[in-house]
Design a protein around this motif. Structure first.
Motif: not given
Length: 470
Positions: A190-193, A225-226, A398-399, A409-411
């Motif tokens: 997963e990615t975060g920025s 996100n992971l 998001a959650y 947390p959700i994706k």
């Protein structure tokens, strides 16, 4: 600082006469001059991948009659180029006589220094910093698999010369740092920025500890996100976080409040001045006067001082954002929102820093009021139709909210709706209005300009959410 007019191969007096002759008989027009420098560095895969530096200078000459405008531009500051431009844009006059409109009334507002952020720190120090950010993130967590960091800086000196001899100038610094992190667990990645920026020098910007704050935020989002589960689909009460989630307000509502769309009646808000277009308590402002913010300008690209423009007040539509041409055609005042990407582009009504003001509820009160819903903390890309107001926005963090508490947390969550309708679904407004960290870019008609967005925490009832979980 040397005037850009002095860089032509012809006298300033000759330039002034040519501009006056070109714009004579028109409703409006000006000579816009710009000299700029841009630098960018990209660190990826453990090494400095690209480094770019560019300089540019040129002019744009414009004449305006009614809804028609003539525009010509050149990267050559020469008498010959200016004469060709004058000949081209004068074709809109066809023998018309008259004086152009009175120029903007200047002020002494200075919202940022004229420092050039490219000068300091030097290139070697910037490259070293990118290496340090990469090493910092990899040392923070063994699950970090990829780090991408970019730094960008620009410096732009602009001058505006009007037919009546009015001469306006502005010098604009801009910096931005972006960090993206990929984390993984087995085959799952997963990615975060995160990013930050503003109108100041890089030395001052980095001294604020921004790189550490930005790097940690990117890693935090990636790890969230992971652990995220697929988002549910359906209709939910939604809580939006403060700051960057205001990008939805910018896209779904802000563009619809720009003067040209309303003059042409292609906006969902056209003809609705004085009417209730949002829930009570909703106040939306575009403010280009906030010191050192990414979307701020001491003057816009027509020379009009920027303002704090209230667009929606307590749910009622009270104003549009205007450049000079559309304001004149609509019988309104220019609001300091005439913006252009560069000397090669015509100005048009554009946002600066657009946000919703604070309400009375704490974020905790808003979240605890929701029994079964979605808490969207950050957005990625989105799509908006200005005419209908329909939008789709993807959540990057998001959650779930269950029984008034933020849980898993959700994706993959997508918020789907209609801008004017969404504004009427707001039932609670937080007391924590904030602007984003300084990363916004706005596109319109092929032109890109830096902007700011913002809002407090909000509760919106019965929003359609597209998800990946059946």
């Amino acid at each position: 600082m040397q005037s850009l007019l002095s860089q032509f191969d012809v006298s300033e007096e000759s330039i002034r006469k040519l501009v006056a002759d070109t714009v004579h008989g028109c409703d409006d027009g000006e000579l816009y001059l710009q000299q700029s420098q841009n630098e960018s560095l990209l660190f990826d895969d453990g090494k400095l991948k690209t480094a770019n530096f560019a300089t540019d200078r040129g002019f744009g000459l414009r004449s305006v009659i009614g809804e028609t405008s003539g525009y010509a531009h050149s990267g050559e500051l020469t008498k010959a180029a200016l004469a060709r431009a004058s000949e081209a844009v004068s074709t809109v006059k066809t023998g018309r006589e008259g004086k152009p409109a009175e120029g903007p009334r200047p002020t002494n507002q200075r919202l940022y220094d004229d420092v050039n952020p490219i000068d300091a720190p030097d290139f070697a120090a910037k490259a070293k910093l990118l290496t340090e950010i990469d090493a910092h993130l990899r040392a923070r967590d063994a699950r970090v698999r990829q780090v991408t960091v970019s730094m960008a800086a620009s410096w732009s000196h602009i001058e505006i010369l009007r037919a009546d001899g009015q001469h306006l100038t502005d010098v604009r610094p801009l910096v931005r740092l972006n960090v993206s992190v990929v984390v993984g667990d087995g085959d799952h990645q997963e990615t975060g920025s995160a990013g930050a920026g503003g109108r100041k020098g890089f030395g001052e910007f980095l001294a604020d500890g921004k790189w550490q704050e930005t790097a940690e935020e990117a890693l935090r989002q990636a790890l969230v996100n992971l652990a995220a589960a697929p988002a549910p689909a359906g209709t939910f009460d939604v809580v939006l976080g403060s700051g960057w989630p205001g990008v939805m307000l910018h896209e779904a509502v802000g563009h619809g409040l720009e003067g040209d769309f309303n003059r042409k009646k292609t906006s969902a808000f056209a003809g609705l001045l004085g009417q209730q277009v949002a829930a009570k308590g909703v106040t939306v402002v575009d403010d280009g006067t906030i010191s050192e913010r990414r979307g701020s300008l001491s003057i816009d690209d027509e020379g009009t001082p920027t303002n704090r423009n209230v667009l929606i007040e307590d749910g009622k539509l009270v104003a549009y954002m205007q450049d000079r041409q559309n304001a004149r055609l609509m019988g309104m005042d220019a609001t300091g929102n005439g913006r252009r990407e560069s000397y090669a582009h015509r100005p048009m009504p554009r946002m600066t820093n657009t946000f919703m003001t604070a309400g009375e509820h704490t974020p905790e009160e808003i979240i605890s009021s929701v029994k079964n819903g979605i808490y969207s903390v950050s957005f990625g890309g989105g799509q908006v139709d200005i005419t209908s107001g329909k939008f789709v926005f993807g959540c990057t963090e998001a959650y779930l909210i269950e029984d008034g508490k933020v849980t898993r947390p959700i994706k993959g969550a997508m918020l789907i709706g209609n801008g004017p309708d969404a504004m009427k679904r707001i039932t609670m407004i937080g007391n924590d209005s904030a602007l984003d960290t300084g990363i916004g870019m706005c596109g319109k008609a092929g032109q890109w300009v830096p902007v700011g967005v913002g809002q407090p925490h909000l509760r919106m009832n019965a929003v359609t959410v597209g998800g990946t979980q059946a």
